[in-house]
Design a protein around this motif. Structure first.
Motif, PDB file in Angstrom:
ATOM      1  N   ASP A 174      50.105  10.101  19.825  1.00 43.88           N
ATOM      2  CA  ASP A 174      51.005   9.050  20.305  1.00 43.88           C
ATOM      3  C   ASP A 174      50.693   8.595  21.731  1.00 43.88           C
ATOM      4  OD1 ASP A 174      51.906  11.140  21.873  1.00 43.88           O
ATOM      5  OD2 ASP A 174      53.980  11.087  21.150  1.00 43.88           O
ATOM      6  N   GLY A 175      49.614   9.098  22.311  1.00 43.85           N
ATOM      7  CA  GLY A 175      49.215   8.677  23.648  1.00 43.85           C
ATOM      8  C   GLY A 175      49.793   9.516  24.770  1.00 43.85           C
ATOM      9  N   THR A 176      50.598  10.535  24.457  1.00 43.70           N
ATOM     10  CA  THR A 176      51.114  11.437  25.478  1.00 43.70           C
ATOM     11  C   THR A 176      50.193  12.651  25.612  1.00 43.70           C
ATOM     12  OG1 THR A 176      52.531  12.581  23.901  1.00 43.70           O
ATOM     13  CG2 THR A 176      53.484  10.705  25.087  1.00 43.70           C
ATOM     14  N   ASN A 207      51.992  10.275  29.962  1.00 43.42           N
ATOM     15  CA  ASN A 207      51.131   9.423  29.160  1.00 43.42           C
ATOM     16  C   ASN A 207      49.682   9.620  29.585  1.00 43.42           C
ATOM     17  OD1 ASN A 207      53.207   8.115  27.631  1.00 43.42           O
ATOM     18  ND2 ASN A 207      53.713   6.896  29.450  1.00 43.42           N
ATOM     19  N   THR A 211      51.330   7.769  33.586  1.00 40.10           N
ATOM     20  CA  THR A 211      52.710   7.293  33.680  1.00 40.10           C
ATOM     21  C   THR A 211      53.631   8.242  32.908  1.00 40.10           C
ATOM     22  OG1 THR A 211      52.396   5.832  31.780  1.00 40.10           O
ATOM     23  CG2 THR A 211      51.991   4.901  33.978  1.00 40.10           C
ATOM     24  N   PRO A 213      56.502   9.144  30.098  1.00 40.57           N
ATOM     25  CA  PRO A 213      57.138   8.670  28.869  1.00 40.57           C
ATOM     26  C   PRO A 213      58.631   8.447  29.074  1.00 40.57           C
ATOM     27  CG  PRO A 213      55.701  10.550  28.427  1.00 40.57           C
ATOM     28  CD  PRO A 213      55.834  10.444  29.912  1.00 40.57           C
TER      29      PRO A 213
END
Length: 382
Positions: A174-176, A207, A211, A213
């Motif tokens: 999920d990009g994390t 992330n 950045t 989440p």
């Protein structure tokens, strides 16, 4: 060259418990399956040397096509080929503070590596005021260079000590990205571990670009945006398994813990512990548990000094779903079997090979284990 070094005996009858010596503390577990599980029958395994000549390897990650990335704590990242050959150091890494327990630590590959060539790593970073755990990402070029290098996490509250960096990293679909940190050797005086505005002794979630989440549990609370869970001592193992993220952390004398960290929850260090301090005194007020702190899924006393770990999803049916953990002290490979989320059996393997720093399950069902001494062993079960 790959050579056979051992073939263990066929399975034998289960024993009452794994032989591990007397406990350091006299605590009773919160539930029956929380410690000293029954011994599993001994696994039949063959062991070969897959690679040799590494300098204190710390982390390993598959690149595909039989290749792996391997970190050396002194600051080198190398490509390991399918025949066990080791590349020259990959260029482009940032400066690494290689002292004490610090250095170049874990490495992981993006789930979309085939399209984006992105890799992630953790390392000890010198900053004003001391040293911190940091995590970075970069693009691995075909010619062995890293480009587009950038930190995605830099631990708050630097320490002048060089211990307990934690430091596993797991990028998600999920990009994390999950990152584990340690208490930086503060012991039971480590007040920052219980402070959500510090990143000491925390599971961190960011992330892939660094950045935060929006669904992190402490978003909007000063410096706590990156924190997922707190109250951890020194998490040197992390893996994805049933229900998501699992971590394993070093206790003091006794009290190594296996946890399944949940959003916003507190796992107790340094207020409670199933161990005691190295000098023999109580941790905190001498309690193993108190209201408001989560219980570990499992703990060890005496310790196994856990390194990396991985749930077995290979082809050998008797190990399916089991957790494989590297042990630094007394050394070896620890296997845990689960039923309904509880540990129902434990096995100790490779007890004569020394300190195992990390574990990787291969597509063919074999397992690679990294030894502090510089070897990588291939373990074939069954």
């Amino acid at each position: 060259m790959i050579r056979v070094i051992a073939l263990l005996m066929l399975p034998i009858a289960a024993q009452a418990q794994v032989a591990q010596g007397p406990a350091n503390a006299d605590f009773s577990p919160a539930f029956a399956e929380q410690t000293r599980a029954p011994a599993l029958p001994a696994s039949a395994i063959s062991v070969t040397v897959f690679a040799d000549g590494l300098d204190q390897p710390w982390g390993i990650a598959p690149l595909g096509r039989g290749q792996f990335l391997v970190t050396e704590r002194a600051g080198n990242l190398r490509v390991l080929n399918a025949d066990g050959g080791i590349s020259r150091p990959v260029s482009g890494l940032p400066d690494v503070a290689a002292r004490g327990q610090g250095g170049l630590l874990d490495v992981a590959v993006s789930p979309r590596f085939d399209s984006n060539r992105t890799i992630f790593w953790t390392y000890a970073k010198s900053v004003r005021g001391g040293v911190v755990t940091a995590a970075a990402r970069g693009t691995l070029m075909a010619d062995g260079r890293l480009t587009n290098v950038a930190d995605i996490f830099v631990q708050s509250d630097p320490s002048r000590g060089a211990r307990h960096f934690g430091s596993r990293i797991i990028p998600m679909d999920d990009g994390t990205v999950w990152i584990t940190t340690g208490d930086r050797g503060a012991g039971d005086s480590g007040r920052l571990v219980q402070d959500i505005n510090s990143t000491h002794g925390k599971v961190i979630r960011v992330n892939a670009d660094g950045t935060v989440p929006a669904d992190n549990p402490f978003v909007g609370r000063d410096g706590a945006d990156q924190v997922w869970s707190l109250g951890h001592r020194n998490m040197q193992g992390a893996a994805l398994g049933p229900g998501g993220l699992w971590t394993i952390e070093h206790g003091p004398r006794g009290g190594d813990e296996l946890n399944q960290p949940q959003a916003g929850l507190n796992y107790g260090w340094p207020v409670v512990s199933y161990g005691i301090n190295y000098r023999g005194s109580d941790v905190g007020d001498g309690a193993a548990r108190e209201a408001g702190f989560e219980e570990p899924v499992y703990y060890w006393d005496p310790v196994i000094a856990p390194g990396g770990m991985m749930f077995y999803d290979g082809t050998y049916a008797p190990w399916q779903g089991d957790l494989l953990i590297g042990s630094l002290n007394p050394g070896g490979l620890v296997r845990l079997k689960f039923e309904n989320g509880l540990v129902v059996g434990e096995e100790r393997m490779l007890t004569d090979v020394g300190r195992i720093r990390d574990v990787e399950v291969l597509d063919d069902g074999a397992v690679l284990v990294l030894l502090d001494a510089g070897q990588i062993l291939r373990v074939q079960p069954g």
